[in-house]
Design a protein around this motif. Sequence first.
Motif, mmCIF file in Angstrom:
data_model
loop_
_atom_site.group_PDB
_atom_site.id
_atom_site.type_symbol
_atom_site.label_atom_id
_atom_site.label_comp_id
_atom_site.label_asym_id
_atom_site.label_seq_id
_atom_site.Cartn_x
_atom_site.Cartn_y
_atom_site.Cartn_z
ATOM 1 N N CYS A 230 -10.468 3.771 -11.577
ATOM 2 C CA CYS A 230 -9.435 4.713 -11.155
ATOM 3 C C CYS A 230 -10.002 5.618 -10.065
ATOM 4 C CB CYS A 230 -8.993 5.569 -12.341
ATOM 5 S SG CYS A 230 -8.142 4.644 -13.636
ATOM 6 N N PRO A 231 -9.087 6.295 -9.350
ATOM 7 C CA PRO A 231 -7.626 6.249 -9.471
ATOM 8 C C PRO A 231 -7.000 5.208 -8.550
ATOM 9 C CG PRO A 231 -8.264 7.984 -7.962
ATOM 10 C CD PRO A 231 -9.551 7.363 -8.457
ATOM 11 N N ASP A 232 -5.670 5.012 -8.681
ATOM 12 C CA ASP A 232 -4.862 4.227 -7.744
ATOM 13 C C ASP A 232 -5.336 2.776 -7.652
ATOM 14 O OD1 ASP A 232 -2.552 4.517 -6.303
ATOM 15 O OD2 ASP A 232 -3.529 5.075 -4.437
ATOM 16 N N GLU A 233 -5.562 2.170 -8.809
ATOM 17 C CA GLU A 233 -6.170 0.839 -8.854
ATOM 18 C C GLU A 233 -5.422 -0.193 -8.025
ATOM 19 O OE1 GLU A 233 -6.787 -2.942 -11.837
ATOM 20 O OE2 GLU A 233 -5.593 -1.207 -12.451
ATOM 21 N N ILE A 234 -4.107 -0.312 -8.216
ATOM 22 C CA ILE A 234 -3.379 -1.397 -7.554
ATOM 23 C C ILE A 234 -3.363 -1.224 -6.044
ATOM 24 C CG2 ILE A 234 -1.128 -2.532 -7.302
ATOM 25 C CD1 ILE A 234 -2.668 -3.238 -9.835
ATOM 26 N N VAL A 235 -3.139 -0.011 -5.573
ATOM 27 C CA VAL A 235 -3.122 0.212 -4.125
ATOM 28 C C VAL A 235 -4.486 -0.085 -3.522
ATOM 29 C CG1 VAL A 235 -2.904 1.988 -2.338
ATOM 30 C CG2 VAL A 235 -1.199 1.819 -4.150
ATOM 31 N N ARG A 236 -5.541 0.274 -4.216
ATOM 32 C CA ARG A 236 -6.878 -0.009 -3.694
ATOM 33 C C ARG A 236 -7.169 -1.512 -3.710
ATOM 34 N NH1 ARG A 236 -10.517 4.009 -7.047
ATOM 35 N NH2 ARG A 236 -12.217 3.159 -5.761
ATOM 36 N N ARG A 237 -6.717 -2.213 -4.731
ATOM 37 C CA ARG A 237 -6.855 -3.673 -4.718
ATOM 38 C C ARG A 237 -6.031 -4.272 -3.579
ATOM 39 N NH1 ARG A 237 -9.338 -5.958 -9.060
ATOM 40 N NH2 ARG A 237 -9.467 -4.755 -11.001
ATOM 41 N N ARG A 263 -13.037 14.299 -4.413
ATOM 42 C CA ARG A 263 -11.649 13.855 -4.434
ATOM 43 C C ARG A 263 -11.563 12.469 -3.796
ATOM 44 N NH1 ARG A 263 -7.563 18.343 -2.139
ATOM 45 N NH2 ARG A 263 -8.600 17.786 -0.194
ATOM 46 N N PHE A 264 -10.588 11.711 -4.212
ATOM 47 C CA PHE A 264 -10.330 10.438 -3.556
ATOM 48 C C PHE A 264 -9.339 10.653 -2.416
ATOM 49 C CE2 PHE A 264 -12.498 8.532 -7.051
ATOM 50 C CZ PHE A 264 -12.911 7.293 -6.592
ATOM 51 N N HIS A 265 -9.747 10.227 -1.214
ATOM 52 C CA HIS A 265 -8.876 10.202 -0.041
ATOM 53 C C HIS A 265 -8.736 8.732 0.363
ATOM 54 C CE1 HIS A 265 -8.796 14.549 1.580
ATOM 55 N NE2 HIS A 265 -9.224 14.591 0.330
ATOM 56 N N ILE A 266 -7.730 8.084 -0.168
ATOM 57 C CA ILE A 266 -7.566 6.648 0.053
ATOM 58 C C ILE A 266 -6.839 6.444 1.373
ATOM 59 C CG2 ILE A 266 -6.563 4.533 -0.890
ATOM 60 C CD1 ILE A 266 -6.908 5.967 -3.687
ATOM 61 N N ALA A 267 -7.594 5.996 2.368
ATOM 62 C CA ALA A 267 -7.082 5.931 3.733
ATOM 63 C C ALA A 267 -6.030 4.834 3.876
ATOM 64 C CB ALA A 267 -8.224 5.693 4.709
ATOM 65 N N PRO A 268 -5.057 5.035 4.795
ATOM 66 C CA PRO A 268 -3.953 4.080 4.941
ATOM 67 C C PRO A 268 -4.402 2.702 5.395
ATOM 68 C CG PRO A 268 -3.462 6.159 6.045
ATOM 69 C CD PRO A 268 -4.903 6.203 5.674
ATOM 70 N N CYS A 269 -3.649 1.734 4.957
ATOM 71 C CA CYS A 269 -3.810 0.350 5.404
ATOM 72 C C CYS A 269 -2.406 -0.222 5.560
ATOM 73 C CB CYS A 269 -4.610 -0.445 4.383
ATOM 74 S SG CYS A 269 -5.075 -2.087 4.951
ATOM 75 N N SER A 270 -2.131 -0.842 6.688
ATOM 76 C CA SER A 270 -0.784 -1.360 6.933
ATOM 77 C C SER A 270 -0.724 -2.858 6.643
ATOM 78 C CB SER A 270 -0.373 -1.109 8.382
ATOM 79 O OG SER A 270 -1.210 -1.815 9.277
ATOM 80 N N TRP A 271 0.490 -3.338 6.367
ATOM 81 C CA TRP A 271 0.694 -4.773 6.168
ATOM 82 C C TRP A 271 2.056 -5.188 6.686
ATOM 83 C CZ3 TRP A 271 -0.086 -1.312 2.142
ATOM 84 C CH2 TRP A 271 1.005 -1.044 1.307
ATOM 85 N N PRO A 320 7.441 -4.081 0.439
ATOM 86 C CA PRO A 320 7.088 -4.817 1.655
ATOM 87 C C PRO A 320 6.810 -3.913 2.850
ATOM 88 C CG PRO A 320 9.448 -4.972 1.233
ATOM 89 C CD PRO A 320 8.829 -4.322 0.028
ATOM 90 N N ASN A 321 7.299 -2.676 2.803
ATOM 91 C CA ASN A 321 7.072 -1.722 3.888
ATOM 92 C C ASN A 321 5.895 -0.818 3.526
ATOM 93 O OD1 ASN A 321 7.103 0.251 5.858
ATOM 94 N ND2 ASN A 321 9.308 0.631 5.734
ATOM 95 N N TRP A 322 4.815 -0.941 4.265
ATOM 96 C CA TRP A 322 3.595 -0.192 3.925
ATOM 97 C C TRP A 322 3.796 1.315 4.013
ATOM 98 C CZ3 TRP A 322 1.103 3.066 7.392
ATOM 99 C CH2 TRP A 322 1.471 2.940 8.752
ATOM 100 N N ARG A 323 4.791 1.761 4.780
ATOM 101 C CA ARG A 323 5.020 3.203 4.929
ATOM 102 C C ARG A 323 5.535 3.834 3.638
ATOM 103 N NH1 ARG A 323 6.138 0.635 9.546
ATOM 104 N NH2 ARG A 323 5.146 1.397 11.468
ATOM 105 N N GLU A 324 6.061 3.021 2.720
ATOM 106 C CA GLU A 324 6.443 3.563 1.421
ATOM 107 C C GLU A 324 5.210 4.017 0.636
ATOM 108 O OE1 GLU A 324 8.657 0.702 -0.751
ATOM 109 O OE2 GLU A 324 10.175 0.406 0.807
ATOM 110 N N THR A 325 4.110 3.340 0.874
ATOM 111 C CA THR A 325 2.865 3.649 0.167
ATOM 112 C C THR A 325 2.061 4.725 0.874
ATOM 113 O OG1 THR A 325 2.793 1.376 -0.672
ATOM 114 C CG2 THR A 325 0.741 2.631 -0.757
ATOM 115 N N PHE A 326 2.078 4.707 2.210
ATOM 116 C CA PHE A 326 1.328 5.682 3.013
ATOM 117 C C PHE A 326 2.251 6.384 4.007
ATOM 118 C CE2 PHE A 326 -1.923 2.483 1.874
ATOM 119 C CZ PHE A 326 -2.883 3.300 1.297
ATOM 120 N N PRO A 327 3.163 7.240 3.524
ATOM 121 C CA PRO A 327 4.076 7.912 4.463
ATOM 122 C C PRO A 327 3.459 9.192 5.002
ATOM 123 C CG PRO A 327 4.696 8.435 2.208
ATOM 124 C CD PRO A 327 3.499 7.532 2.132
ATOM 125 N N PRO A 328 3.627 9.472 6.304
ATOM 126 C CA PRO A 328 3.693 8.524 7.412
ATOM 127 C C PRO A 328 2.268 8.276 7.884
ATOM 128 C CG PRO A 328 4.233 10.721 8.188
ATOM 129 C CD PRO A 328 3.841 10.842 6.729
#
Length: 346
Positions: A230-237, A263-271, A320-328
């Motif tokens: 943890c944290p945010d296992e699925i997004v990191r996978r 702190r975890f700062h999970i940087a954006p990744c687009s798809w 399917p839209n990566w911006r839902e996960t990393f807005p903006p």
Amino acid sequence: MIFIDGVPFSSASSSSQGNEILATLLEHPLIVSAANIFKTIPERKFSVPKEFGLENSPQAKHVYVFQREYATVDPSLVELVGTDEATTCIGLVIRNQKSGMTSVAHMDSQKTVDLGLIQMLTSVIDHEMDDELDVHLIGGFDDTPDEDVIATTGAGSDEEQSGHSLPLCSKIIEALQSRREKFQIQTLFVLGHNTKRDSDGNACPLVNGFLVETSTGSLRPASFDKSSRCPDEIVRRLRVTVSSLDPTWNGRLLETYDTHHDRFHIAPCSWSPNWKYIASWLQQCSDSEILLECSTSPSAEGPDFVDNEKRVFEYLIKHPNWRETFPPGRNRIFQRITDGQWIRCE
């Protein structure tokens, strides 16, 4: 430059390539002795209990590193750092002997080694000191195809015949030897040192994870469960799956953790939206087909590999839209709270 027991390491030739340097290192008596000791240490099965945070159940603060990620931790803030699920990947530890600052990376590609080392060293080295850095490499079993496999598959190139672990490990060793920093190799538990045979005769790793105690730098084999990844296992996978097609991460390790604030700062990744269709197709595959499509070592993966992949497929289909996960395009930030759990910070 690489050092062994405080002595600069020199190979037979100053122009030796990574695989030649690696072969010599693996036979060094001190390296062999350290490997033999490491494999006798019992594995720690790391879990965060449900009663986490209660007075009668103290839990060390830890940071977990996924594939293609790295994290540098301060021993005054974090007690343990580690990774697992490594088969052909290499877990790399770099620890400053004086400050105790410890960086762990889970490397899965030769392409990330050079820039990845720079990322790790940036927060480990104090440029005002003549830093000496302890280094450990764990993982990467001997996955070299045997002659029957080469004949059956038609593998012809040197890369095809050397498997995945050897080229990656050689690249890391070559990169360490070529830099000016003093890298004291303490553990080289890779390739032949980290290989066993399963009941079907398939080669697989003896150890696929470890924990580092940040105050002392000591290592032990370890495995983690979902509660501790943890944290945010699925997004990191998910980032591991899609980052190879995101130019932001070309040649770089995925940024995950804020060293100075714990702190975890999970940087954006687009798809691309096309990942939805790829995930939908993979979701219809059998377990054995998913292993073949998604793993570099299908016969050596853990029992939860396919389930973890399926959970990533489900996320891609729903988002399917990566911006839902990393807005903006913002980091996903998680703060450790008093009971040791993580909460999302906007």
